[in-house]
Write an enzyme that holds these catalytic residues in place. Structure first.
Site, mmCIF file in Angstrom:
data_model
loop_
_atom_site.group_PDB
_atom_site.id
_atom_site.type_symbol
_atom_site.label_atom_id
_atom_site.label_comp_id
_atom_site.label_asym_id
_atom_site.label_seq_id
_atom_site.Cartn_x
_atom_site.Cartn_y
_atom_site.Cartn_z
ATOM 1 N N CYS A 178 0.814 -1.225 0.000
ATOM 2 C CA CYS A 178 0.000 0.000 0.000
ATOM 3 C C CYS A 178 0.845 1.271 0.000
ATOM 4 O O CYS A 178 0.639 2.176 -0.824
ATOM 5 C CB CYS A 178 -0.983 -0.020 1.170
ATOM 6 N N HIS A 187 -2.642 1.465 6.845
ATOM 7 C CA HIS A 187 -2.998 1.321 5.425
ATOM 8 C C HIS A 187 -3.168 2.703 4.802
ATOM 9 O O HIS A 187 -3.582 3.654 5.481
ATOM 10 C CB HIS A 187 -4.289 0.523 5.266
ATOM 11 N N HIS A 225 -5.900 1.844 -4.227
ATOM 12 C CA HIS A 225 -5.001 1.310 -3.196
ATOM 13 C C HIS A 225 -4.602 -0.115 -3.541
ATOM 14 O O HIS A 225 -5.224 -0.781 -4.379
ATOM 15 C CB HIS A 225 -5.659 1.373 -1.812
#
Length: 361
Positions: free
Chosen positions: A276, A324, A336
């Site tokens: 990520c 994240h 993402h």
């Protein structure tokens, strides 16, 4: 009279009693099962299994970010160590040159001997030549003094560089040990997630493979994506990029669209795979902006903004540990890299617990 009495019944004791009790319990348990009244522990539902998988993926990603941070430190320590080793080699060469020069001066002094100046003058066949040699000897003394000073300086510098290099080497070993620990943590969590994934029905496995963290919710307030449909499949990015507040943000968004469909690989920063924070770092690097490596450092790399002020190119962060990150593309959506097994994708920002946002410079 005594012969007509009934024999006395002795109670069961010891091993005999325990055996009888065990048989009684076993019989009762069997009867219960046959009656159908026993309740087996309920199997977890697919939704519960999905929740467990999501938790393991989240924990794995937190460990991945710690791994990324440790790797960044280890790489920096290794690079510094290599520079120090090169510098130590150069300084050692200069030290050897200074040592040789000092040795030459000492040898010349030995050859001259150590007779007093008055005696050497009396014994000289030519006082003029002696005085000339004496003058040269004085100059040699100056050179010797300079050589000694230079040797001491070079020796001190070499020792200092070697000490610093030793410290960096110890730091590198510590960071590599930390790196290995975080790597084991990531792999453990992913192994647990894979075990549970095998127990899911096919439709749920497909949802996990798509990267759906949970049943997909609509964007807040029912807002639909303003990005053209072509962009959702990695097509032209002109429409999406035009919404960005700056040219740099537009280039970052364009890069994110070009990464759609590429696999998640933990620790990867592109161009063929990403985790990520690797994706967001690569996207902004394409725009000429250097971001730190981890989610918990990226959130402080730019100007913090509210959720209501989001614009394409902004970084959006999730979970309480800021484990994240995605890149906002407008319309309540982000791009993402979800987790291993799921490709880079477009998803609603409200798919995960929102933790904050920042706008890189």
């Amino acid at each position: 009279m005594a012969s007509h009495r009934k024999p006395r019944q002795h109670p069961l004791t010891g091993a005999t009693a325990r055996t009888a009790a065990g048989l009684a319990l076993a019989g009762a348990a069997t009867a219960t099962v046959l009656d159908g009244s026993a309740q087996a522990a309920p199997h977890p539902t697919p939704s519960q299994l999905r929740t467990r998988i999501d938790r393991y993926y989240q924990e794995a990603e937190a460990a991945t970010e710690r791994y990324n941070g440790a790797k960044e430190k280890a790489d920096r320590a290794e690079s510094t160590l290599e520079g120090l080793q090169d510098e130590a080699a150069r300084r050692t060469a200069r030290l050897n040159t200074a040592r040789n020069a000092l040795g030459s001066v000492a040898t010349a002094q030995y050859r001259e001997g150590s007779l007093p100046t008055s005696v050497r003058l009396l014994m000289s066949a030519s006082p003029e030549q002696y005085l000339e040699r004496a003058s040269m000897s004085d100059r040699a003394g100056v050179r010797r003094s300079i050589a000694v000073t230079r040797y001491r300086d070079e020796l001190r510098d070499v020792e200092q560089v070697r000490t610093t290099a030793g410290g960096r080497l110890a730091e590198l070993r510590r960071e590599k040990a930390t790196l290995a620990r975080h790597k084991r943590a990531v792999e453990s969590k992913l192994t647990e997630a894979r075990k549970i994934l095998e127990r899911l029905p096919e439709e749920h496995r497909a949802a996990v493979a798509r990267g759906d963290a949970a049943p997909q919710a609509a964007p807040a307030g029912g807002v639909t994506s303003a990005v053209p449909a072509a962009l959702h499949t990695g097509g032209s990015v002109v429409g999406g990029a035009a919404q960005a507040p700056t040219q740099r943000a537009a280039r970052a968004v364009a890069y994110a669209y070009s990464a759609l469909g590429k696999p998640y690989v933990w620790g990867a920063t592109g161009p063929s795979a990403f985790d990520c924070s690797g994706l967001t770092q690569a996207a902004w690097r394409a725009a000429g902006v250097s971001l730190p490596r981890t989610t918990y450092t990226q959130i402080n790399a730019g100007r913090r903004i509210s959720r209501g002020a989001l614009a394409p190119g902004d970084l959006v962060f999730f979970y309480s540990g800021v484990s994240h990150v995605g890149i906002y593309v407008g319309g309540g959506r982000m791009i993402h890299a979800p987790h291993p097994g799921a490709p880079v994708r477009i998803a609603p920002v409200d798919e995960m617990p929102f933790a904050g946002a920042s706008r890189p410079a």
